[in-house]
Every structure is written in structure tokens, then in C-alpha cells.
Design a protein around this motif. Structure first.
Motif, PDB file in Angstrom:
ATOM      1  N   SER A  12       0.798  -1.034  -0.104  1.00  0.00           N
ATOM      2  CA  SER A  12       0.001  -0.058  -0.131  1.00  0.00           C
ATOM      3  C   SER A  12       0.980   1.331  -0.046  1.00  0.00           C
ATOM      4  O   SER A  12       1.913   1.296   0.708  1.00  0.00           O
ATOM      5  CB  SER A  12      -0.884   0.006   1.284  1.00  0.00           C
ATOM      6  N   LEU A  73      -5.535  -2.417   4.241  1.00  0.00           N
ATOM      7  CA  LEU A  73      -4.788  -3.793   3.798  1.00  0.00           C
ATOM      8  C   LEU A  73      -3.586  -4.117   4.905  1.00  0.00           C
ATOM      9  O   LEU A  73      -3.673  -5.119   5.197  1.00  0.00           O
ATOM     10  CB  LEU A  73      -4.301  -3.764   2.252  1.00  0.00           C
ATOM     11  N   CYS A 290      -9.173  -4.587   0.755  1.00  0.00           N
ATOM     12  CA  CYS A 290      -8.217  -3.549   0.169  1.00  0.00           C
ATOM     13  C   CYS A 290      -8.966  -2.573  -0.795  1.00  0.00           C
ATOM     14  O   CYS A 290     -10.179  -2.741  -0.819  1.00  0.00           O
ATOM     15  CB  CYS A 290      -6.988  -4.306  -0.655  1.00  0.00           C
TER      16      CYS A 290
END
Length: 338
Positions: A12, A73, A290
Motif C-alpha cells: 500500500s 490492507l 483492500c
């Protein structure tokens, strides 16, 4: 030899800002297993075109799902990691393929605890070049350069392992309680069709037609499309869902390539006119929620479904840090580390 585990997921950006999204996207999209074209063409596409506009748009999408704790996430993966670690007797580290939680840091963390034999665990149920392969290749490069004393045991795709299927089916059943759905959609992350052909070890089996995924072949060991269909098939069998009440699609395509079909957004938009007013969507290519599940499905697809005449929409969460799923992972670790 001391054993340890490295769990690896996608990654991320550091924050939902264009400034942080841009380097993250650059690392991700410049990966030759993600956009598998020659370097100069990839650089032209990514740095000359995509990164000129995409970071701002992606940052807005990330901002919609960002929490006070950070990236969903990362937050979910950390919770899952902590639960698994408490259930086993060997060191467990967590890393991401892209971003600052690097595989290098994860392997170093294990080395610092004396680990020399690593269970390398890509957190992807189905095998794909752009997810599993890129993790395995980078990890091996890092091992040779920095940790030559280490050995790896690779966890293969677990798309059809009975305990994974059971955990997934139980999770779906739990979330569907009280929701009188008309249809259950299995939406998997999309990949270019050429990736299917590139991972075909037979070099001839995968035709991406109506039969090859159902015809036994060594190609299925690395065939993402076959493995998606197999996950769906086993889950609906376990749940007793009739054929007319579920379907399977692929999401997150990029323009310009032939990607796996049917497309999630196209199919969802057509469902209300077919009489499907109450839709549930599950995303079994991901084990942790996510951007692709929270923004693309729970928000975008939801909005489009209602806009086209749908009445109720449920995005079923991923397995995340559910106790049963963490227990499954812990049992795999225990079986390996005996």
C-alpha cells in the motif's frame, strides 16, 4: 536449522495522497511481471502516460477507504499476522511486495531471530504472474544476495485446499445470514489473457475457451483462470448454491489489453434488468480487504448496481483476520514446522 514464516501480501502507499501514491504505483506498474512488456515500452507507458494522471485519481480512491489506523490492507494484514503468530511456535514476519514493508525487511527480521529455513507464504489463493510469481522471484533474488544461508519452502496456491474452502464458505454463509439475495457473484481480480498463456507449462493447453479449464492438465498448477473457477465450484458445492443463483466475473482491468472475461462492472450493471435486485458479491482472490474490494466493489459497484435499478447490495468481506482463517494458516505452519 531454525524455522520461520514470511507472510507476503501486495502492499500500500504510505498515505492517500498523490505524492505517496505515485512512487507506489511506479514500483508496482514497473514490475515486469505486472506489465510484461520490454522495459523501454513499460517505462513509456507507466512514466510517460499512466503516472501523469493516475496518482491523483488513485489517491482519491484510497482516501475513500483510508482509516484512522491507516491502509486497510496493512491494518488487516497486521492483525492477521499477530493472531497467527500467537498460535504457532516459530517466528512469523509480515512483508509486502510493494511499499515500505519490504520483503528484505521481513527476511532480515527473521534472520535476526536466527531463522535459516523460511516458509515463504504469498497470501494469494490463486497463482498469478502479477502476484505470486513476482513475490517468489524477488524473494529468491534477495535470498541469494543477502541471506545465502537461508532456504525457502514455498507455499503453493491454496485455491482448492479443503480447509481454505471450508473457511471461505463458512465466512460467506455467516455474512449472508438474514440477506435474502437473488444472486451471489464471485468477482476475481482480472489479469491479461496473455498471462494465462505465459504460465502454461505445457505451452499448448490454455486456449481460454469453454473447455480447457475443465480438462485435466499439468497447466492447472499455475493457471489463474482454472484456479478461480475451481475455488468457485468448490465453495458453491459446499454451500449448496444452485447453478442459476451464482456466477463468476473478473474485475480491475486496464484499457488496451484483452483481459479475462466476463467483466465484473459490465455484468453487475446488467443484473437489475434481468430481475436481480438483491446482489451479494464475494472477492475470493483476496484474503484481506483492500482498494479492489472496498472501493471498487463495496463502493463503486454498489453505486452502479443501485443506479441501474438494483435494490440491495452486499459486499461480503474477505477472510481478513477471522479466527477460523487464522487457524487454518497456523495449522499449515504447524504441519510444516514439526
Amino acid at each position: 536449522m531454525k524455522k520461520g514464516v514470511l507472510l507476503v501480501n501486495l502492499g500500500s502507499p504510505e498515505s492517500p495522497t498523490a505524492k505517496d501514491v505515485k512512487p507506489y504505483l511506479d514500483e508496482f506498474l514497473m514490475d515486469k511481471y505486472v506489465i510484461d512488456v520490454p522495459f523501454l515500452l513499460r517505462a513509456l507507458l507507466v512514466r510517460g502516460i499512466i503516472l501523469q494522471t493516475r496518482p491523483k485519481k488513485s489517491a482519491e480512491a484510497y482516501a475513500r477507504i483510508w482509516t484512522d489506523e491507516g491502509s486497510p490492507l496493512i491494518v488487516i494484514s497486521k492483525k492477521m499476522h499477530q493472531k497467527v503468530e500467537q498460535m504457532v511456535d516459530v517466528p512469523v514476519a509480515l512483508a509486502m511486495r510493494y511499499g515500505t514493508m519490504t520483503i528484505l525487511k521481513g527476511l532480515q527480521e527473521l534472520k535476526d531471530q536466527g531463522v535459516t529455513e523460511v516458509m515463504l507464504f504469498p497470501l494469494y489463493p490463486q497463482h498469478a504472474m502479477a502476484s505470486t510469481t513476482t513475490i517468489l522471484v524477488l524473494a529468491e533474488e534477495l535470498r541469494k544476495e543477502h541471506f545465502p544461508e537461508m532456504t525457502f519452502t514455498i507455499v503453493p496456491a491454496f485455491y482448492n485446499k479443503p480447509d481454505f474452502i471450508q473457511a471461505l464458505a463458512n465466512s460467506i454463509k455467516k455474512h449472508l445470514e438474514g440477506f435474502d439475495y437473488d444472486h451471489l457473484l464471485f468477482s476475481y481480480h482480472g489479469i491479461p489473457k496473455r498471462h494465462i498463456r505465459k504460465t502454461d507449462v505445457t505451452k499448448s493447453h490454455c486456449k481460454i475457451d469453454g473447455s480447457c479449464c475443465n480438462t485435466p492438465s499439468p497447466a492447472h498448477e499455475f493457471c489463474y483462470r482454472h484456479q478461480c473457477f475451481e475455488t468457485t465450484k468448490q465453495v458453491v458445492k459446499l454451500l449448496g448454491i444452485p447453478e442459476e443463483k451464482y456466477s463468476q466475473t473478473f474485475q480491475s482491468r486496464l484499457a488496451g489489453d484483452k483481459w479475462l472475461t466476463p467483466y465484473t462492472d459490465v455484468e453487475i450493471n446488467k443484473m437489475p434488468e434481468k430481475g436481480i435486485k438483491k446482489l451479494a458479491v464475494v472477492t475470493p482472490a483476496f484474503v484481506a480487504d483492500c482498494l479492489e474490494t472496498l472501493e471498487e466493489i463495496a463502493m463503486e459497484a454498489n453505486e452502479q448496481f443501485l443506479h441501474h435499478g438494483g435494490e440491495e447490495f452486499m459486499a461480503i468481506p474477505c477472510l481478513n483476520d477471522e479466527d477460523e482463517w487464522c487457524g487454518v494458516v497456523a495449522n499449515w505452519v504447524k504441519d510444516w514446522s514439526k
